[in-house]
Write an enzyme that holds these catalytic residues in place. Structure first.
Site, mmCIF file in Angstrom:
data_model
loop_
_atom_site.group_PDB
_atom_site.id
_atom_site.type_symbol
_atom_site.label_atom_id
_atom_site.label_comp_id
_atom_site.label_asym_id
_atom_site.label_seq_id
_atom_site.Cartn_x
_atom_site.Cartn_y
_atom_site.Cartn_z
ATOM 1 N N LEU A 1 0.815 -1.214 0.000
ATOM 2 C CA LEU A 1 0.000 0.000 0.000
ATOM 3 C C LEU A 1 0.843 1.256 0.000
ATOM 4 O O LEU A 1 0.417 2.299 -0.490
ATOM 5 C CB LEU A 1 -0.914 0.011 1.235
ATOM 6 C CG LEU A 1 -1.958 -1.108 1.316
ATOM 7 C CD1 LEU A 1 -2.664 -1.057 2.662
ATOM 8 C CD2 LEU A 1 -2.960 -0.982 0.187
ATOM 9 N N GLN B 1 4.874 3.170 1.699
ATOM 10 C CA GLN B 1 6.118 3.073 2.455
ATOM 11 C C GLN B 1 6.090 4.126 3.548
ATOM 12 O O GLN B 1 6.006 5.318 3.264
ATOM 13 C CB GLN B 1 7.328 3.302 1.542
ATOM 14 C CG GLN B 1 8.677 3.201 2.232
ATOM 15 C CD GLN B 1 9.108 1.767 2.480
ATOM 16 O OE1 GLN B 1 8.692 0.865 1.772
ATOM 17 N NE2 GLN B 1 9.938 1.552 3.482
ATOM 18 N N GLY B 2 6.119 3.700 4.799
ATOM 19 C CA GLY B 2 6.147 4.639 5.902
ATOM 20 C C GLY B 2 7.552 4.848 6.414
ATOM 21 O O GLY B 2 8.527 4.309 5.887
ATOM 22 N N PHE C 1 8.791 3.729 9.076
ATOM 23 C CA PHE C 1 9.314 2.538 9.733
ATOM 24 C C PHE C 1 9.462 1.356 8.806
ATOM 25 O O PHE C 1 10.068 0.362 9.161
ATOM 26 C CB PHE C 1 8.403 2.139 10.896
ATOM 27 C CG PHE C 1 8.264 3.193 11.932
ATOM 28 C CD1 PHE C 1 9.374 3.776 12.501
ATOM 29 C CD2 PHE C 1 7.016 3.626 12.324
ATOM 30 C CE1 PHE C 1 9.245 4.746 13.460
ATOM 31 C CE2 PHE C 1 6.880 4.597 13.283
ATOM 32 C CZ PHE C 1 7.995 5.169 13.855
ATOM 33 N N GLY C 2 8.864 1.409 7.637
ATOM 34 C CA GLY C 2 8.914 0.284 6.725
ATOM 35 C C GLY C 2 7.665 0.232 5.866
ATOM 36 O O GLY C 2 6.781 1.078 5.965
ATOM 37 N N VAL D 1 4.018 -0.927 4.161
ATOM 38 C CA VAL D 1 2.690 -1.302 4.642
ATOM 39 C C VAL D 1 2.008 -2.124 3.554
ATOM 40 O O VAL D 1 2.010 -1.738 2.383
ATOM 41 C CB VAL D 1 1.843 -0.065 4.986
ATOM 42 C CG1 VAL D 1 0.467 -0.489 5.492
ATOM 43 C CG2 VAL D 1 2.548 0.797 6.025
ATOM 44 N N LYS E 1 1.884 -3.372 8.909
ATOM 45 C CA LYS E 1 3.085 -2.540 8.895
ATOM 46 C C LYS E 1 4.266 -3.417 9.279
ATOM 47 O O LYS E 1 4.353 -3.909 10.401
ATOM 48 C CB LYS E 1 2.949 -1.348 9.843
ATOM 49 C CG LYS E 1 4.141 -0.409 9.787
ATOM 50 C CD LYS E 1 3.813 0.987 10.297
ATOM 51 C CE LYS E 1 3.519 1.018 11.768
ATOM 52 N NZ LYS E 1 3.408 2.412 12.265
ATOM 53 N N ASP F 1 3.288 14.518 13.786
ATOM 54 C CA ASP F 1 3.416 14.387 12.331
ATOM 55 C C ASP F 1 2.040 14.322 11.669
ATOM 56 O O ASP F 1 1.789 13.488 10.808
ATOM 57 C CB ASP F 1 4.248 13.157 11.964
ATOM 58 C CG ASP F 1 4.773 13.239 10.524
ATOM 59 O OD1 ASP F 1 4.849 14.361 9.976
ATOM 60 O OD2 ASP F 1 5.102 12.192 9.947
#
Length: 807
Positions: free
Chosen positions: A500, A502-503, A505-506, A508, A522, A619
């Site tokens: 879906l 890229q956040g 932390f990694g 999703v 996630k 954020d």
């Protein structure tokens, strides 16, 4: 006696000719009835009443004079034909042009002219019907400002973002029905602009971006081609495309009822077609889907760019390519990596530049490439003569490869996708020795793997037991623990087609459990900087936050090095996918945008005041607002939590994290944060939702104003109404918009103490109580594409962090 009758009939014939065809204008005293026409002085065009197939339905239109069959280029009463035989076109008392349907009243009007000295209507030598003020000679109205399905030389398509004015072509419903059909042709407000044909709200065909003298998606328009159009764009948000006559022939460009654009000229006998689009199957918009390439020269027409594979392989085999392609090797981007995960650019020649491009003002291809490489959101770039640098931060859509012409497109790939092959001779010469080496290496690897796995199983089992034992069920009531096999099955083994986004932390992924429930997973990367204690804090604390405007965590999975968080799945993705898309933004009208604003505010109020924890998000931004199936907003991406003892309402950190443009001044400059830092971010978010503009992309004129600066000036000058996204102007209540702009400006005031708290904010949004005037905000200058991506994360370890404070 016979000669006298001949002379008499000749006189009647000539008289009727001069009555039926005149070059004089239409005045209040001299209307234009059925059976009479008005001609341009050069004799090229004619205005009058006409019908189809001897029908009683009469239309007022303009056509080429003397050309059979008649070619109509403009119709006044497209939607409302007249049927009364006494219908006429006349000038009214206030100077406007009216079409009277006999005793049935007015069927069409040019609008209010409000001229006391009278006016007249004339047909110009360009085929433009003009209403002129008799006293000043000023043009009060002209048909070129109200085009139908045809452009004549000297007519113009245009847009003006400041005024909302837009000039488009709209097709007829059919060859014999001039009412508005399914297709619209317009120029887009992108820089540079392009011609776009839509069917309803769906793209149907586009020309590619304009490059000084040509459209890059039309190979016929090469560097030596002198086209029949002139394009102008300025920094004030307006642009135009003017149709030129370069050879003094009768010519036209037309949008047909089938959605094709046709350019033709008359050779004295017949119409000659110069250009038609879409013509080839590759001309239709997005026929090969995202990251698909439509090749005109060879069958099958659709292929994937290098480094990509079909997303839906079975559909692809059947010739349904609209699902497009996905990456074979996932990108690992840290801006300027040079290791084994470094990114490279693969050039592809003869390309029609894909849609969703963004212009960047770099003077050469090297700077363009460097900027794209350092921007992890940049998926491709092209440096085009007549344009300069274009970048793509979204899926490459509607890409076409021509047999000749086109542009050079450089696509971002993982370095492994461009690995070289050994020469056949070298392979043949060394096949025996290589085989021996491989066999020895394989045996050694198997032995080593056995030893490593044996030791790792012991370590992993102990680690898992330790982590799971530390996570007490009573600490996380209602939280599910998933095994890795379940998650791998749900996500198709973390397939890239399920990814879906890229956040910080990694990645999703979307998943589907065996019971049919959809989830979002996630997958926390090992480089995210999360330790055991931080991971436990997030699960224990965030799992206790329950609110309809917060994304809910469902569970977790801990196996070996894998740490996974499982959240509820949001069907409509994030708010930015609607707000900043020229077509999808139409799905969120003003009432829906106001609902979203209020929902986000309720979520923030819960975090700050109503939960048993005090949470400062740090954020808040449009991409962190997810939308469920009913378009209800939910705040997401809390990141790693940090707990404080006591009831502090502010703190200081050396690790300033967040997104450039959304961060409050005191936080960005000193590291001081509080709940008022979130209020500032919410204010920026409000202004984005109202305007439909990105805080990181917005500029106004040569001064490069920020969105906040423009909102302040708009509020000072007009109360803020002209900040509103013009696409939703028809659905808004002006007082609501002005109130929301004022609330947004109250939230982005420089001093934290001046900003409202969440309780005050909710009251402002849900009542009509008086609002205090905002102080002038700090106009923080945003960085442009030459240095950064559209969202610059300011952080030590590139993590998006929330802070959780005990009450």
């Amino acid at each position: 006696m016979g000669k006298k009758w001949i002379v008499f009939f000749a006189y009647l014939l000539l008289s009727s000719f001069f009555i039926s065809s005149s070059s004089a204008g239409i005045t209040k005293e001299s209307p234009l009835p059925i059976g009479q026409t008005l001609s341009s002085s050069n004799g090229f065009y004619e205005l009058g009443f006409f019908n189809f197939n001897n029908s009683q339905n009469q239309y007022v239109g303009i056509w080429f004079k003397g050309i059979i069959p008649r070619v109509v280029v403009w119709v006044a009463n497209r939607e409302k034909p007249v049927t009364d035989s006494t219908a006429n076109l006349a000038i009214s008392n206030n100077g406007s042009l009216l079409l009277f349907n006999g005793k049935h009243g007015v069927a069409w009007s040019s609008g209010e002219a409000l001229v006391s000295n009278g006016s007249r209507a004339e047909l110009s030598d360009t085929g433009n019907l003009i209403v002129i003020d008799n006293f000043s000679g000023r043009t009060l109205w002209q048909s070129f400002d109200h085009l139908g399905d045809t452009m004549l030389p000297s007519s113009t398509l245009k847009y003006n973002l400041a005024t909302g004015e837009k000039q488009v072509l709209s097709s007829w419903k059919s060859y014999t029905d001039p009412s508005v059909g399914d297709f619209v042709l317009q120029i887009t407000p992108q820089v540079p602009t392009q011609v776009l044909v839509t069917k309803g709200s769906t793209p149907y065909y586009r020309s590619g971006p304009w490059a000084k003298t040509r459209f890059t998606g039309i190979p016929l328009m090469d560097d030596t081609f002198t086209g029949p159009v002139s394009v102008q764009q300025d920094t004030n948000g307006s642009g135009s495309l003017t149709y030129l006559n370069r050879n003094d022939r009768l010519q036209r460009t037309m949008l047909t009822s089938k959605g094709t654009q046709e350019l033709s000229w008359h050779n004295g006998t017949d119409w000659v077609l110069n250009f038609v689009a879409p013509e080839h199957s590759c001309d239709y918009y997005g026929v090969c889907g995202p990251f698909g390439l439509c090749v005109k020269s060879v069958p099958p027409k659709c292929t994937c760019f290098k480094g990509f594979v079909p997303k839906l392989i079975e559909e692809w085999k059947r010739g349904n390519w609209t699902g497009g392609c996905v990456r074979r090797t996932e990108l690992y981007c840290q801006g300027n990596s040079t290791g084994k995960y470094a990114n490279v650019f693969h050039p592809v020649a003869r390309i029609k530049p894909p849609d969703f491009y963004e212009f960047a003002s770099f003077v050469n291809v090297e700077e363009c490439q460097k900027s794209c490489l350092h921007n992890c959101s940049c998926l491709a770039f092209a440096y085009i003569d007549g344009i300069g640098c274009l970048m793509w931060n979204q899926d490459l859509m509607d890409a076409v490869q021509f047999s000749e012409g086109g542009e050079l497109l450089s696509i971002r790939l993982a370095r492994s996708e461009l690995g070289g092959n050994k020469r056949k001779k070298a392979i043949t010469a060394s096949i025996v020795s290589l085989s021996l080496v491989v066999i020895i290496a394989f045996v050694a690897f198997c032995f080593w793997r056995y030893r490593v796995k044996h030791n790792a199983d012991i370590t992993t089992d102990a680690s898992q037991v330790s982590w799971r034992n530390d996570l007490k069920p009573q600490d996380v009531p209602g939280l599910d623990f998933f095994d890795m096999h379940t998650i791998q099955t749900a996500t198709n083994n973390f397939s890239i087609s399920n990814k879906l986004g890229q956040g910080g932390f990694g990645p999703v992924y979307k998943g589907k459990l065996q019971d049919g429930k959809e989830i979002a997973v996630k997958r926390l990367s090992s480089s995210s900087g999360q330790g055991k204690e931080e991971f436990m804090n997030e699960i224990v604390l965030i799992s206790k936050l329950q609110h309809k405007n917060l994304v809910r965590i469902l569970g977790c999975c801990i196996e070996g090095e894998e740490k996974l968080l499982i959240y509820e799945f949001m069907l409509n993705n994030s708010l930015d996918t609607f707000l900043f898309d020229s077509r999808k933004r139409l799905e969120i009208d003003w009432p829906k945008r106001l609902d979203i604003i209020q929902g986000i505010a309720r979520g923030i109020h819960y975090l700050h005041r109503d939960s048993h924890l005090k949470v400062i998000h740090r954020d808040l931004k449009v991409s962190n607002i997810l939308l469920d199936e009913k378009m209800n907003p939910k705040i997401s991406d809390f990141g790693l939590a940090r707990m404080y003892q006591g009831t502090e309402y502010q703190d200081n950190t050396r690790r300033v994290v967040g997104t450039l443009g959304y961060m409050a001044p005191e936080y960005a400059w000193t590291g001081m944060f509080s709940e008022k830092s979130d209020i500032y971010s919410f204010g920026v978010l409000m202004l984005e939702i109202i305007s439909g503009e990105k805080i990181s992309r917005f500029s106004y004129g040569k001064e490069e104003k920020t969105l906040i600066a423009y909102a302040w000036e708009s509020w000072c000058d007009t109360g803020g109404i002209d900040l509103l996204d013009k696409d939703v102007a028809d659905s808004c209540r002006p007082l609501e918009v002005e109130r929301c702009v004022q609330i947004g400006l109250l939230c982005v005031q420089h001093q934290p103490a001046d900003r409202p708290n969440t309780l005050e904010l909710l009251s402002m949004l849900t009542t009509t109580s008086d609002l205090p005037p905002p102080e002038q905000p700090t106009f923080v200058v945003h960085r442009r594409d030459d240095k950064s991506s559209s969202e610059d994360l300011i952080t030590v370890n590139e993590m998006t962090k929330s802070v959780i404070l005990g009450r």
